[in-house]
Structures are given as C-alpha cells and as structure tokens.
Design an enzyme around this catalytic site. Structure first.
Site, PDB file in Angstrom:
ATOM      1  N   THR A   1      -1.285  -7.297  -2.940  1.00 15.96           N
ATOM      2  CA  THR A   1      -0.927  -8.710  -3.168  1.00 15.96           C
ATOM      3  C   THR A   1       0.372  -8.955  -2.397  1.00 15.96           C
ATOM      4  OG1 THR A   1       0.159  -8.124  -5.252  1.00 15.96           O
ATOM      5  CG2 THR A   1      -2.100  -8.927  -5.386  1.00 15.96           C
TER       6      THR A   1
ATOM      7  N   LYS B   1      -1.734  -0.356  -6.090  1.00 11.14           N
ATOM      8  CA  LYS B   1      -1.095  -1.582  -5.625  1.00 11.14           C
ATOM      9  C   LYS B   1      -0.110  -2.018  -6.689  1.00 11.14           C
ATOM     10  CE  LYS B   1      -1.312  -5.427  -7.752  1.00 11.14           C
ATOM     11  NZ  LYS B   1      -0.355  -6.524  -7.674  1.00 11.14           N
TER      12      LYS B   1
ATOM     13  N   THR C   1       2.150  -4.544 -13.004  1.00  6.50           N
ATOM     14  CA  THR C   1       1.077  -5.185 -12.255  1.00  6.50           C
ATOM     15  C   THR C   1       0.668  -4.160 -11.255  1.00  6.50           C
ATOM     16  OG1 THR C   1       1.856  -7.377 -12.481  1.00  6.50           O
ATOM     17  CG2 THR C   1       0.276  -7.044 -10.780  1.00  6.50           C
TER      18      THR C   1
ATOM     19  N   GLU D   1       9.305  -5.816  -5.069  1.00  7.73           N
ATOM     20  CA  GLU D   1       9.576  -7.114  -4.445  1.00  7.73           C
ATOM     21  C   GLU D   1      11.052  -7.338  -4.161  1.00  7.73           C
ATOM     22  OE1 GLU D   1       7.739  -9.759  -7.203  1.00  7.73           O
ATOM     23  OE2 GLU D   1       5.801  -9.666  -6.196  1.00  7.73           O
TER      24      GLU D   1
ATOM     25  N   ASN E   1       9.686 -14.689  -5.937  1.00  9.09           N
ATOM     26  CA  ASN E   1       9.088 -15.034  -7.222  1.00  9.09           C
ATOM     27  C   ASN E   1       9.305 -16.477  -7.652  1.00  9.09           C
ATOM     28  OD1 ASN E   1       7.719 -12.601  -8.232  1.00  9.09           O
ATOM     29  ND2 ASN E   1       9.717 -11.710  -7.801  1.00  9.09           N
TER      30      ASN E   1
ATOM     31  N   SER F   1       3.273 -21.526  -5.856  1.00 12.81           N
ATOM     32  CA  SER F   1       3.264 -22.869  -5.273  1.00 12.81           C
ATOM     33  C   SER F   1       2.949 -22.810  -3.790  1.00 12.81           C
ATOM     34  CB  SER F   1       4.592 -23.563  -5.535  1.00 12.81           C
ATOM     35  OG  SER F   1       5.660 -22.720  -5.183  1.00 12.81           O
TER      36      SER F   1
END
Lengths: 383, 383
Positions: free
Chosen positions: A146, A168, A179, A259, A378, A383
């Site tokens: 992702t 992942k 996740t 991230e 994040n 969006s």
C-alpha cells in the site's frame, strides 16, 4: 523468492484494477500439497475487517489451500455486504482452483470503510490463477504493497526444508499485530498444532514488538502454510527457530519502511523484574510522541525516556533508572549521567537502553521516529 | 486579573535570567490571608520533579503562604542536588516574606534533566518580592510560559467572592495532568477539605480530560489557594461549580494553544455503559496519531475512529457503533453512513461524536491534531 521459496507453493501478483492508479493489487498464493496445514494469528482489534472474520473461520476448519490478498481496500467497517464480498472472493478462488471455499483465506488492506470493486476483483482472480508459478512469490509480494516503498520478503533454508514469506505494512504498526499482512510458507512436513505453536511463539517476540505509531489495525493477519513437500519433519525447536528468524527479518523490514520514518529505533529494556514489565516499559517509550520527535531531531532527550517510564506500572525506583542512547549512559540513577554531547545520532539506527535496575528480564521493542513526512502522508491518505 | 482577581493575593512576574533569551521566567504568588488554606493535585507520573516532591509535602503540612514558579527548567531528574535547589528556593521566599519554608510551594517547568541556575533564581526572588502587587497576576501568568504562545488566565466572580487563576502548558498534555502548571486563587472563606473536594472534582472532568499528545509530564501541578479575604463562605456546590468553570476555561485555553496544533478536537463519547468506558474510548480516539493526522488534513476518516474504539475494553458491539464528524453521521451501525463529502472541516474546532450504543453514560475529551509544526517544535526543543 518469498512465498514460493518453499516447495509445493505457487503464487501470482497482478493488477486487477482495484487500485485506481493501475498498480498491482491482487495476489494469490496456492498450497499444492501434499499437506495443506496452516496456522494464523489475527489482529486483536475488536473492530475486525470482513476478511479477518472470514479467515478466522477458515483456520478453524483446519486446512488452507490458497490465500487471496488484495491491496487498494481494507474491506473493514463495510457491514454484511463487505462480508458477502469476502465470501464471494473465497468462492471464486475455490472454483478456479477446484477446492472448497472454506479452504481459501482472504486478506485485504487499504482504506477502511469502502466497499471493494468486486467487478474488478473477481475477474482478477481468474487472471492471477492463470499466472500462478513457482517463481511468482516476488510478484505476489509487490501486489500487496500500500504505502510501502519496497516489497518485503524473507527466506530461511535449513537442511532440506525452507521457511519463506512476504509482508506488507508501513503504518498502523502496533501490538496485536499491525496493518500488516504476512504470508509464510514452508515445505516442512508439520501439522497444524506445530505450526500454531511456532507461529504464536514467533509473533509474540517479533511482530508484536514492532510498534510504529501505536495504532492497531482492523486487518492484521499472519498466516503460516505448510505443504509437506520436502518430506522432512524438523524438530519442534529447530522449526520454531526458523519461523522466528523469518518473522524477525520481516518485522525489521516493516520498521525500516515505516511511514515517513527517518530513524529506526531499537528500545531495549533491561533489568526488569518481569518480561511483562520490560514489554510495558518498552511500549511506553516507543509510543512517546515527544521522544520520537526528539530522536527525529537527533536530540538525545533522555528526560522524555524517564517521563515515559514513569507512566508505567513496572517495578522500579525513579532514582535507580539508567538510560543509554547509542552507548552513552546519559542518565544514571535517575539523574544526569554522561555528557549528552557524546551521543552520536547521525545514523539511521538508534539504540536506546532503559535499565530498570529491578531484575534480570529484558525485552526489545522496535519503533521509529515521528516526522513531518508521517504527518503529511497520513493527513492525505484517503483524500 | 489572573491570580490577583481574588482579594488577599499579590503577585509578580519578572525576568530573573533563568531563560537565556531574557524573557520573564520567575513568578511569585503570595496569599496575604487572613486564611492560608490550600489544596493541590499533582502529576501521577512516577518520575516526579523535585518541586512536585517538595510541594506535595507543603500541601500535607496544610498551609500555603506563597508559590514560587519558574520557567526555563523543570528541575526533574536532577537527583538530590535538584531537591536541595527546590528547598533553597522555598527557604529564600520564606525569608523574604517572613513566613516558614514549609508554607512555600514551588513549581518548575522547562527541560528535564538540567539543574537550575540558582545564582539567577535566588536573587530573582528578591526582585519579584519587591514588585509584588494586587495587579501582578498578569505578569505572573506571562512569566510561567514556555512554548506557550499566549498566557492563560481566567476569572469567575460570584456574589462577593471570586475564583481566578493562571495556567501554562502547550505540550505533554495528558491525563494525570500535563506539563501544566496552574495556580488558582479564591477569596472565599473555605477550609482545606472544601478546597480539596472542589479541586479534585474539577480536575477530574477538565484538566484530566485534556489530552494533547498522550505524554504525561513529571511536573504537573494544580494549586488552589484560599485567602478568606471576602469573608464569605459559599455553599459547597456553588463553590465547586465556580472552580470547575475556571478549570474548564483554562483547560480549553491549553488545548487551543497546544504545540503546533491547527485543529481543536472535541471527542464526545455517548451511549457508553459506564463513565469509565466513555473516558477510555475518548482517550483512545484522542491519542490515535493516524486520526489526528487525518483531522489535520481535513479528512473525515471515520475508519480510524472505529479502529481506535476497537482497541478498548469498553462495552460495545462493532456492528452497532455510530460516529458523527461535525454533525454528519459518517458511520452507522459500524459501517458506511452518510456521505463523508457532507462533512465541513474548514473551521478550527472539530467535533467527533462516538456512540457506543451500549448505555447512557458520556464523557468528553479534548485533543488537537498532529501536525508537522508539532514535529518541528519537539524535534528542536532541547538543542
């Protein structure tokens, strides 16, 4: 080589059109036997995605012939319709492979609260099945990404048998898994109980001790499938060690790709009265936003370590705590220790040792720094 | 008017040179009686700063004549020497004011792990004492700022008596108080027990429900001093209500000035089986970094709300959860609700309602978004 390093497995990864940008988004892993043993560990979040609820039932049934994984949508908080979609996914794969639906585990990852485009996903299963190959592990690992910047695979080979896998995960990494979708495969000839013991023991000290941002996902799944194709049954301990090694390697890769992170932080708690104390303290340090910002700024701000320790119930006396950052004991006996100017924080890996001076137990939690890039990534995700 | 709004108090705020930039850094608040009643609430962090350890003893002794507050250094994790410095601070103020040292509370705020420059602080007490005034409340409030962008004061006046106060705090705001120093004063003629009941009841639903970044400080202190100078003894409930009103106002100001924040987020949990459940769920939502980033990006990402609720032990069924963001029920029955495009998030205040559908209890937690500015501010704080 990923999930196809072990004999008896084929895999594929394709772009089914679930992701709007056209990137690979559907993976299929097939266990061709002779055994189809399996074990699974799932998120402890009480809000569980449809594929988690389904795959838990598959594991209870006791045999896993295939796993369908999609990125581009988590199928979480999608109500009865979401569960029907997961079920339809398993049925489709079962049809194509000539197996029963209850032998097909499903994993999904992506945005919560959005239904999957089944008109893309179901034909994608046909396309993936057509590309199944003993060399498909790499492509499968790519298709489950992702926000991951790299795909993650690991392989351990022993005398005649192998454990391999793919993972992942890049955010929402916290205990009770993350996740994180992980599929491990082995050609060892082992039964469900052995797989379950090895997998739980391994995740407890690897994936469960990776805490990127304290957030727990709705979709975490770690599966371990055994084909028995090597014909070899390793000793329990030897097998558990190999599984742990692959999990540790994949867990380390997850933190390395968290991230927005610029530092990988190893929080080692020593001198604890119990292992539970060590883990609680390690997590508290790993989740302290102020400390994570300081590390980002290459600031050995040990006061924030003590402040985090102070919020736990672990056994310790405040005036006996010691903290080292990258080998420099900047805090001794709860107060100022060696000169903080001696701490070299230029490198990506940062090592914090918190000594509770209350016993001999230890635990290590991996986390990462908190950065403006994490915020940017994040704040713009859905969006 | 701050701490000098109530009769019987004088205060001062000066630059003693503790901060290297020459900004005001020392405040003195004096209770001139006739009463010198007091109550205090302190951090629940087990690693407590020297001034907290000292002031806890002062409160136990039962009478508070003065409070010395400094910014520019927290005097936390500073060992026996740090405690001696706090003691010397109280003795100095006691000498100057002609009172006993055990009647002088001390509060410090700033970086952890650094000794205070006593050669600046002690002469500063003389200078502050020379400027004590019935109009000094504002200057005292200014002198306790650290990363605060504005000073915070509040006053409630009733029929002939007043409760007023000042607060500082901009980060490390979390339950068990925060990096928060608050001094409240009243001229009501009330005893220690009444003050203590009113203060604990107020902090429980105000400061304890402000959670900026989940980090708990070593220095939090909230003091309530009563001079009795109005000669009026209010009813218990009326008094408690006034104290709560001032605390709520100051708490709201703290969140409004949280480090780097661009959104103030009101997390209202309704339909809980117990108030404890409501608070646990509210905190879990308020501490979810991913959600806080999403709010920063004006993204009504309700999946992250559900994901946070799912990590709690509160009573609820996943398929009965409802979530509204700014009045739009984006999640109904644990699944997709009203169109998320309807949510208007342009304004600074964001209102999240989480309905557990498990009872009638409620709680509100205030937090703020997670921003790149927060990261920048906290990665450069001590360097």
């Amino acid at each position: 080589m990923s999930v196809t390093a072990a004999k008896g497995f084929t895999a594929a990864g394709i772009a089914a059109g679930i992701k709007e940008n056209g990137n690979p988004d559907l993976a299929l892993v097939v266990n061709n036997g002779p055994r189809r043993a399996a074990a699974g560990v799932f998120t402890s979040n009480r809000v569980k995605a449809a594929p988690v609820l389904w795959s838990e039932q598959v594991l209870k049934a006791g045999q896993v012939s295939a796993v369908v994984l999609n990125s581009g949508g988590a199928n979480a908080c999608t109500g009865p319709r979401g569960f029907q979609d997961t079920h339809a996914t398993a049925e489709k794969a079962a049809d194509v492979l000539g197996r029963g639906a209850i032998e097909v585990a499903v994993c999904s990852t992506g945005l919560i609260g959005v239904l999957l485009p089944m008109d893309k996903l179901l034909p994608g299963i046909d396309a993936a099945a057509a590309q199944l190959s003993e060399h498909g592990g790499e492509k499968a690992a790519i298709a489950i990404k992702t926000t991951d910047t790299v795909h993650k695979t690991s392989v351990v080979t022993r005398d005649g048998w192998t454990v391999g896998g793919m993972a992942k995960g890049a955010g929402m990494l916290a205990p009770g898994l993350a996740t994180m979708l992980v599929v491990l495969t082995t050609d060892a000839d082992t039964d469900n109980e052995t797989l379950d013991r090895a997998l739980r023991a391994a995740t407890k000290v690897t994936f469960d001790r990776v805490d990127s941002d304290g957030c727990m996902s709705t979709n975490d799944t770690v599966l371990l499938l055994a084909s028995g194709a090597s014909g070899i049954t390793p000793g329990d301990e030897e097998f558990a060690e190999a599984v742990r090694e692959v999990c540790a390697d994949l867990g380390r890769q997850l933190i390395g790709d968290a991230e927005g992170a610029s530092k990988d932080i190893k929080v080692e708690v020593v001198g604890a009265a119990t292992e539970e104390d060590a883990v609680e303290v390690g997590r508290s340090i790993a989740r302290n936003n102020l400390l994570k910002c300081a590390i980002h700024g290459e600031d050995p701000n040990w006061g924030r370590v003590l402040s985090a320790i102070g919020t736990t119930r672990a056994a310790f006396e405040p005036d006996q705590l010691n903290v080292a950052i990258n080998g420099v004991w900047v805090c001794k006996n709860g107060s100022v220790g060696e000169d903080r100017e001696l701490v070299d924080m230029r490198y990506r890996e940062v090592h914090i040792v918190a000594d509770l001076a209350a016993g001999t137990e230890t635990a290590t939690i991996w986390t990462n720094d908190l950065t403006a890039d994490y915020v940017h990534e994040n704040s713009a995700y859905s969006s």
